[in-house]
Write a protein that holds these residues in place. Structure first.
Motif, PDB file in Angstrom:
ATOM      1  N   MET A 188     -78.100 -54.400 -75.683  1.00  0.00           N
ATOM      2  CA  MET A 188     -79.227 -53.811 -75.437  1.00  0.00           C
ATOM      3  C   MET A 188     -79.466 -53.852 -73.994  1.00  0.00           C
ATOM      4  SD  MET A 188     -80.459 -52.894 -78.236  1.00  0.00           S
ATOM      5  CE  MET A 188     -81.763 -52.036 -77.654  1.00  0.00           C
ATOM      6  N   GLN A 189     -79.207 -54.479 -73.085  1.00  0.00           N
ATOM      7  CA  GLN A 189     -79.464 -54.195 -71.751  1.00  0.00           C
ATOM      8  C   GLN A 189     -78.390 -53.371 -71.321  1.00  0.00           C
ATOM      9  OE1 GLN A 189     -81.556 -56.225 -70.006  1.00  0.00           O
ATOM     10  NE2 GLN A 189     -81.127 -54.963 -68.490  1.00  0.00           N
ATOM     11  N   VAL A 231     -68.356 -48.863 -78.994  1.00  0.00           N
ATOM     12  CA  VAL A 231     -67.663 -49.347 -80.151  1.00  0.00           C
ATOM     13  C   VAL A 231     -68.723 -50.548 -80.687  1.00  0.00           C
ATOM     14  CG1 VAL A 231     -66.092 -50.779 -81.241  1.00  0.00           C
ATOM     15  CG2 VAL A 231     -65.637 -48.864 -79.669  1.00  0.00           C
ATOM     16  N   ASP A 232     -69.022 -51.492 -79.437  1.00  0.00           N
ATOM     17  CA  ASP A 232     -70.307 -52.293 -79.937  1.00  0.00           C
ATOM     18  C   ASP A 232     -71.399 -51.840 -80.393  1.00  0.00           C
ATOM     19  OD1 ASP A 232     -69.120 -54.336 -76.816  1.00  0.00           O
ATOM     20  OD2 ASP A 232     -68.173 -54.439 -78.952  1.00  0.00           O
ATOM     21  N   CYS A 233     -71.861 -50.912 -79.806  1.00  0.00           N
ATOM     22  CA  CYS A 233     -73.269 -50.160 -80.487  1.00  0.00           C
ATOM     23  C   CYS A 233     -72.989 -50.057 -81.689  1.00  0.00           C
ATOM     24  CB  CYS A 233     -73.203 -48.854 -79.641  1.00  0.00           C
ATOM     25  SG  CYS A 233     -74.305 -49.202 -77.813  1.00  0.00           S
ATOM     26  N   ASN A 234     -71.859 -49.341 -82.293  1.00  0.00           N
ATOM     27  CA  ASN A 234     -71.723 -49.000 -83.591  1.00  0.00           C
ATOM     28  C   ASN A 234     -71.764 -50.107 -84.422  1.00  0.00           C
ATOM     29  OD1 ASN A 234     -71.366 -46.356 -83.655  1.00  0.00           O
ATOM     30  ND2 ASN A 234     -69.000 -46.326 -83.089  1.00  0.00           N
ATOM     31  N   LYS A 292     -82.667 -49.820 -82.513  1.00  0.00           N
ATOM     32  CA  LYS A 292     -81.687 -48.960 -83.066  1.00  0.00           C
ATOM     33  C   LYS A 292     -81.913 -47.702 -82.788  1.00  0.00           C
ATOM     34  CE  LYS A 292     -80.764 -47.586 -87.741  1.00  0.00           C
ATOM     35  NZ  LYS A 292     -80.896 -47.518 -89.093  1.00  0.00           N
ATOM     36  N   LYS A 293     -83.002 -47.132 -82.664  1.00  0.00           N
ATOM     37  CA  LYS A 293     -83.136 -45.890 -82.087  1.00  0.00           C
ATOM     38  C   LYS A 293     -82.469 -45.623 -80.697  1.00  0.00           C
ATOM     39  CE  LYS A 293     -86.832 -43.519 -84.394  1.00  0.00           C
ATOM     40  NZ  LYS A 293     -87.528 -44.629 -85.380  1.00  0.00           N
ATOM     41  N   LYS A 294     -82.695 -46.548 -79.761  1.00  0.00           N
ATOM     42  CA  LYS A 294     -82.212 -46.427 -78.560  1.00  0.00           C
ATOM     43  C   LYS A 294     -80.602 -46.528 -78.595  1.00  0.00           C
ATOM     44  CE  LYS A 294     -85.614 -48.892 -75.836  1.00  0.00           C
ATOM     45  NZ  LYS A 294     -85.739 -50.544 -75.561  1.00  0.00           N
ATOM     46  N   GLY A 312     -72.709 -44.474 -86.675  1.00  0.00           N
ATOM     47  CA  GLY A 312     -73.492 -45.470 -86.737  1.00  0.00           C
ATOM     48  C   GLY A 312     -73.585 -46.240 -88.083  1.00  0.00           C
ATOM     49  N   THR A 313     -73.957 -45.346 -88.985  1.00  0.00           N
ATOM     50  CA  THR A 313     -73.831 -45.892 -90.338  1.00  0.00           C
ATOM     51  C   THR A 313     -72.737 -46.305 -90.747  1.00  0.00           C
ATOM     52  OG1 THR A 313     -75.542 -43.915 -90.958  1.00  0.00           O
ATOM     53  CG2 THR A 313     -75.148 -45.354 -92.594  1.00  0.00           C
TER      54      THR A 313
END
Lengths: 102, 485
Positions: B68-69, B98-101, B203-205, B235-236
């Protein structure tokens, strides 16, 4: 009659072909076939003249203007069937003896 | 007997001991599992959860906070396009994406768990709400707004939900069987709602960040469906390679989870469309072709995702060509059919008639076949005048029928199949007229007792004839007992 003939030409092109003859330009057959009316339709199959019993008394030709396309197609088809079988005289599907009487 | 009861009690105690042991073992296993998966999964066996933290652990994990940071930093920095020279795998931003996904999938799971938690707690207060509001985030918002309030007219739900659903909620609330919650439970529920909402905004961010980098990660997919939808799909799915591995039918359904409430019309709910519904191409197709267009979009975007996952085309050219192909196909579907050509008639008598054969035809022809009687009637003997129906040569001639010396001993009419069919139809009509056999007879009977009766009471007796004559060999006799079923 001209419109009927023009519209029907494409439909019956597989078994009939139409020739337009101006009797003032080609007067050679006027006495032979007695061509005196404004419009006359005669049928020939392999150089033989085919007669149709229309009920009018004159079996050699149609000498009035027909208005119905389907009637005309029926007559041409009857002539074709009979002529292919070798007949010299065919009977029209509709009787025209009462043509002038309603 | 006492010993038996004692032994039973002892058995029961043994059983409970076993349960406690197995519970402890499960605890150990579950904890091991948690450690393997970075502690993101909820503790499933902790069914007796009063504490929110034992249920949802995601926000406490280091991984979550790190990502998140980084996302927030990257969002503030804005997009930088200069990294194309570096191999994609080594790029730290790529790793972040990749991590975000993976994280967005985890957040989604977490939200579901928290939703269950809220729902279980709030069930005492308003049990019907969970069937009225399906979406977890909407549910959390509504719960937060209502709180412990029993009278829903004091609560303003405008803007959170469509007005139809607000109406249904207010009506249901007036007849609900729920009771107000105790304070600690209420506090825990509100905490859980807050946590769900923060997770949702996180999640939106994450999705915004991925979207901003989308043209760089998966240019082909973004060329077809647009960056926003591409980010959502990725994302999904849980990453570009996961999206590439999905079959196209699954890609079509990503993000499709709209359940209409009972009683609301299903006319406007589109079946089997997911995030692809938000694409520009889908919105611009006429409604009749939308189903086909959705399938086409899903298929081509899956192809593009596969190209992107192996980095086959970094310029997005293939994506643009696929998009053109899709648009051209949709155009073609909308073309009117070609004009009807007038066909000339076929040559008369040139096509032989299609004669059919077989048993069915034979049977129908049999009905009209020439019978023996007819054959005889058609022939005549030489020099012998034939008999005729009216006599003296008038009427129908009988030919050889019935002539002495005709050579045929007996000619029977035989069962005529044509008349059999006619007779059957006639019989059906006959039964309706209470036994009157001829059209000239009336079905009214004049009886001495009743006067005029509709059904002739003598009819049944007449059918049997007089009792002395045997009806077994009679040619005119019918069944003795006629029962109409």
């Amino acid at each position: 009659m001209d419109e009927v003939l023009a519209s029907v030409a494409e439909t019956i092109k597989n078994f009939a072909v139409m020739y337009l003859v101006d009797i003032t330009e080609v007067p050679d057959f006027n006495t032979m076939y007695e061509l005196y009316d404004p419009s006359t339709i005669m049928f020939f199959f392999r150089n033989k003249h085919i007669m149709i019993d229309l009920g009018t008394g004159n079996n050699n030709k149609i000498n009035w203007a027909m208005k119905d396309k389907q009637e005309f197609i029926d007559i041409v088809e009857t002539v074709y069937r009979g002529a292919r079988k070798g007949r010299g005289l065919v009977i029209a599907p509709k009787d025209y003896s009462t043509k002038y009487r309603y | 007997m006492a010993t038996l009861a004692d032994s039973f009690l002892a058995d029961l105690e043994e059983l409970s001991d076993n349960e406690a042991d197995s519970l402890n073992e499960d605890n150990g296993d579950a904890e091991q599992m948690e450690e393997d998966v970075d502690g993101d999964l909820a503790d499933i066996e902790a069914l007796n959860y009063d504490d929110l933290d034992s249920v949802s652990k995601l926000q406490k994990t280091q991984r979550y906070n790190d990502i998140m940071q980084k996302v927030e930093d990257a969002l503030e920095k804005g997009s930088d396009i200069s990294n194309q020279s570096i191999v994609l795998e080594d790029d730290p931003e790529y790793q972040l994406i990749v991590d975000c996904n993976a994280l967005s999938v985890d957040i989604e799971n977490e939200i579901v768990i928290i939703h269950n938690f809220i729902r279980d707690k709030y069930r005492l207060k308003f049990p019907e709400l969970e069937s009225l509001v399906h979406h977890p985030i909407d549910y959390a918002r509504v719960v937060k707004k209502i709180g412990n309030e029993m009278d829903l007219t004091l609560v303003d739900l405008e803007g959170l939900l469509p007005s139809a659903i607000i109406m249904v909620i207010s009506v249901t609330a007036s007849t609900t069987s729920g009771k107000p919650l105790p304070d600690e439970v209420l506090q825990k529920t509100i905490d859980a709602c807050d946590r769900a909402l923060t997770l949702d905004s996180a999640k939106k961010k994450v999705l915004d960040f991925v979207e901003s980098r989308m043209g760089y990660i998966a240019p082909n997919v973004s060329a077809i469906v647009g960056t926003a939808v591409a980010a959502k799909l990725m994302g999904t799915a849980g990453g570009l390679s996961a999206l590439a591995r999905m079959p196209a039918c699954n890609v079509q359904l990503l993000g499709a989870k709209r359940k209409t409430l009972a009683g609301f019309s299903t006319a406007n709910s589109q079946i089997h469309v997911g995030y692809l519904e938000q694409t520009e191409i889908f919105q611009s197709t006429p409604p009749t072709l939308r189903k086909r267009a959705c399938r086409l979009l899903a298929a081509k975007s899956t192809l593009a995702a596969r190209i992107d996952s192996i980095k086959g085309d970094s310029t997005g050219k293939v994506g643009r060509s696929l998009r053109d192909e899709i648009l051209k196909k949709i155009e073609k579907w909308q073309e009117p059919p070609p004009a009807k050509q007038p066909k000339p008639l076929p040559v008369p008598d040139s096509e032989p008639k299609k004669k059919r054969g077989g048993r069915r035809l034979r049977k129908t022809k049999e009905r009209y076949a020439l019978t023996d009687m007819r054959k005889l009637a058609n022939r005549m003997a030489f020099g012998v005048p034939e008999e005729s129906s009216l006599g003296d040569g008038l009427g129908e001639g009988y030919g050889m029928l019935g002539q002495a010396g005709s050579g045929k001993l007996r000619v029977s009419a035989g069962p005529s199949k044509l008349s059999a069919k006619v007779a059957k139809k006639f019989k059906e009509k006959q039964y309706g007229s209470s036994g009157a056999t001829s059209g000239l007879t009336s079905s009214l009977a004049f009886t001495p007792v009743q006067g005029i009766e509709l059904s002739n009471p003598q009819a049944l007796a007449n059918q049997l004839g007089s009792g002395t004559q045997s009806t077994y060999f009679s040619e005119t006799g019918t069944f003795s007992k006629i029962k109409r079923t």
